[in-house]
Design a protein around this motif. Sequence first.
Motif, PDB file in Angstrom:
ATOM      1  N   PHE A  23       0.897  -1.193   0.024  1.00 26.70           N
ATOM      2  CA  PHE A  23       0.112  -0.121  -0.097  1.00 26.70           C
ATOM      3  C   PHE A  23       0.828   1.219  -0.161  1.00 26.70           C
ATOM      4  CE2 PHE A  23       0.404  -1.480   4.617  1.00 26.70           C
ATOM      5  CZ  PHE A  23       0.767  -0.139   5.154  1.00 26.70           C
ATOM      6  N   ALA A  24       0.408   2.251  -0.703  1.00 27.59           N
ATOM      7  CA  ALA A  24       1.058   3.530  -0.646  1.00 27.59           C
ATOM      8  C   ALA A  24       0.562   4.397   0.339  1.00 27.59           C
ATOM      9  CB  ALA A  24       0.907   3.929  -2.099  1.00 27.59           C
ATOM     10  N   ALA A  25       1.439   5.049   1.207  1.00 30.46           N
ATOM     11  CA  ALA A  25       0.938   5.670   2.151  1.00 30.46           C
ATOM     12  C   ALA A  25       1.880   7.052   2.684  1.00 30.46           C
ATOM     13  CB  ALA A  25       0.704   5.150   3.554  1.00 30.46           C
ATOM     14  N   ALA A  26       1.666   8.162   3.037  1.00 27.39           N
ATOM     15  CA  ALA A  26       2.420   9.094   3.324  1.00 27.39           C
ATOM     16  C   ALA A  26       2.493   9.238   5.135  1.00 27.39           C
ATOM     17  CB  ALA A  26       1.969  10.502   2.790  1.00 27.39           C
ATOM     18  N   HIS A  27       3.413   9.947   5.613  1.00 28.03           N
ATOM     19  CA  HIS A  27       3.295  10.092   6.834  1.00 28.03           C
ATOM     20  C   HIS A  27       4.461  11.218   7.462  1.00 28.03           C
ATOM     21  CE1 HIS A  27       6.695   7.004   8.333  1.00 28.03           C
ATOM     22  NE2 HIS A  27       6.962   7.458   7.180  1.00 28.03           N
ATOM     23  N   SER A  28       4.414  11.355   8.668  1.00 29.97           N
ATOM     24  CA  SER A  28       5.572  12.342   9.043  1.00 29.97           C
ATOM     25  C   SER A  28       5.618  11.928  10.605  1.00 29.97           C
ATOM     26  CB  SER A  28       5.252  13.904   9.009  1.00 29.97           C
ATOM     27  OG  SER A  28       4.133  14.376   9.756  1.00 29.97           O
ATOM     28  N   HIS A  43       5.784   6.363   1.377  1.00 27.31           N
ATOM     29  CA  HIS A  43       6.351   4.874   1.066  1.00 27.31           C
ATOM     30  C   HIS A  43       5.441   4.175   0.015  1.00 27.31           C
ATOM     31  CE1 HIS A  43       9.842   5.909   3.966  1.00 27.31           C
ATOM     32  NE2 HIS A  43       8.699   6.135   4.744  1.00 27.31           N
ATOM     33  N   THR A  44       6.072   3.193  -0.551  1.00 28.29           N
ATOM     34  CA  THR A  44       5.219   2.114  -1.022  1.00 28.29           C
ATOM     35  C   THR A  44       5.653   0.779   0.121  1.00 28.29           C
ATOM     36  OG1 THR A  44       5.202   2.858  -3.235  1.00 28.29           O
ATOM     37  CG2 THR A  44       4.457   0.409  -2.780  1.00 28.29           C
ATOM     38  N   TYR A  45       4.590   0.751   0.985  1.00 30.16           N
ATOM     39  CA  TYR A  45       4.767  -0.326   2.111  1.00 30.16           C
ATOM     40  C   TYR A  45       4.604  -1.771   1.564  1.00 30.16           C
ATOM     41  CZ  TYR A  45       5.074   3.492   5.681  1.00 30.16           C
ATOM     42  OH  TYR A  45       5.146   4.588   6.519  1.00 30.16           O
ATOM     43  N   PHE A  46       5.332  -2.619   2.050  1.00 30.93           N
ATOM     44  CA  PHE A  46       4.980  -3.988   1.604  1.00 30.93           C
ATOM     45  C   PHE A  46       4.718  -4.879   3.073  1.00 30.93           C
ATOM     46  CE2 PHE A  46       6.135  -8.272   1.143  1.00 30.93           C
ATOM     47  CZ  PHE A  46       5.593  -8.855  -0.024  1.00 30.93           C
ATOM     48  N   ALA A  47       3.684  -5.154   3.058  1.00 28.99           N
ATOM     49  CA  ALA A  47       3.228  -5.944   4.279  1.00 28.99           C
ATOM     50  C   ALA A  47       3.077  -7.555   4.422  1.00 28.99           C
ATOM     51  CB  ALA A  47       2.066  -5.479   4.903  1.00 28.99           C
ATOM     52  N   ASN A  48       3.378  -8.278   5.003  1.00 31.19           N
ATOM     53  CA  ASN A  48       3.134  -9.651   5.173  1.00 31.19           C
ATOM     54  C   ASN A  48       2.471  -9.965   6.542  1.00 31.19           C
ATOM     55  OD1 ASN A  48       4.176 -12.624   6.396  1.00 31.19           O
ATOM     56  ND2 ASN A  48       3.767 -13.051   3.873  1.00 31.19           N
ATOM     57  N   ARG A 129       7.763  -3.760   5.498  1.00 30.30           N
ATOM     58  CA  ARG A 129       9.058  -3.272   4.722  1.00 30.30           C
ATOM     59  C   ARG A 129       8.538  -1.748   4.351  1.00 30.30           C
ATOM     60  NH1 ARG A 129      13.573  -4.599   2.755  1.00 30.30           N
ATOM     61  NH2 ARG A 129      13.207  -6.717   3.137  1.00 30.30           N
ATOM     62  N   GLU A 130       9.466  -0.798   4.828  1.00 26.31           N
ATOM     63  CA  GLU A 130       8.938   0.666   4.386  1.00 26.31           C
ATOM     64  C   GLU A 130       9.903   1.090   3.255  1.00 26.31           C
ATOM     65  OE1 GLU A 130       8.641   4.185   7.475  1.00 26.31           O
ATOM     66  OE2 GLU A 130      10.802   4.021   6.841  1.00 26.31           O
ATOM     67  N   THR A 131      11.147   0.435   2.893  1.00 24.33           N
ATOM     68  CA  THR A 131      11.956   0.935   1.830  1.00 24.33           C
ATOM     69  C   THR A 131      12.697  -0.485   1.317  1.00 24.33           C
ATOM     70  OG1 THR A 131      14.203   1.378   3.172  1.00 24.33           O
ATOM     71  CG2 THR A 131      12.372   2.985   2.994  1.00 24.33           C
ATOM     72  N   PRO A 132      13.376  -0.290   0.332  1.00 23.04           N
ATOM     73  CA  PRO A 132      14.037  -1.663  -0.055  1.00 23.04           C
ATOM     74  C   PRO A 132      15.049  -2.100   0.938  1.00 23.04           C
ATOM     75  CG  PRO A 132      13.884   0.035  -2.127  1.00 23.04           C
ATOM     76  CD  PRO A 132      13.304   0.600  -0.764  1.00 23.04           C
ATOM     77  N   THR A 133      15.309  -1.248   1.879  1.00 23.61           N
ATOM     78  CA  THR A 133      16.653  -1.553   2.683  1.00 23.61           C
ATOM     79  C   THR A 133      16.208  -1.852   4.342  1.00 23.61           C
ATOM     80  OG1 THR A 133      17.353   0.589   2.838  1.00 23.61           O
ATOM     81  CG2 THR A 133      18.388  -0.843   1.178  1.00 23.61           C
TER      82      THR A 133
END
Length: 161
Positions: A23-28, A43-48, A129-133
């Motif tokens: 899912f794509a979401a913004a935050h601060s 971010h484009t978050y990846f969740a499992n 996962r928030e970013t690839p790393t």
Amino acid sequence: MIQQIYPSVSHPYSYELNKDMHFAAAHSIPSADAGKCAQVHGHTYFANVTIAGDELDASGFLVNFALIKRLIHDRFDHTYLNDDNEHFHAQSADYFPTTEVVARTIYEITQNYLDQLANKPRCVQVYLRETPTSYVIYRPKKTDQQLAANEAQNKAAAPDA
């Protein structure tokens, strides 16, 4: 989608299902220590989400995958997380929309839904996962009530001494 390998969590259940979604979401992050993350960004978050249990429902599912996606993806996709005042706020670091807190929130939303089901599956892990790393894993601790139930079950199963 590429096959993902996640850290696994040990559990006593017969069935385990994993639902992947993004899912794509913004935050601060409302903290001076957050550096650049204090600014609004996305971010484009990846969740499992990992769910386990011993009993299947009347449809033969532990949980319908589509229901898990609706709970999480539909709630967070294309949102500004800070606007979700039910789960996030700036008054306590425990509720800042950090990856850690978002992972815990996904667990809470999922488990609250699962608690309503007759077959009583458990959410045992959320990988976010928030970013690839960078990623976070949230695993709930057993509550005192769960520990007491397990202890009673073990005593009942133990042969008389």
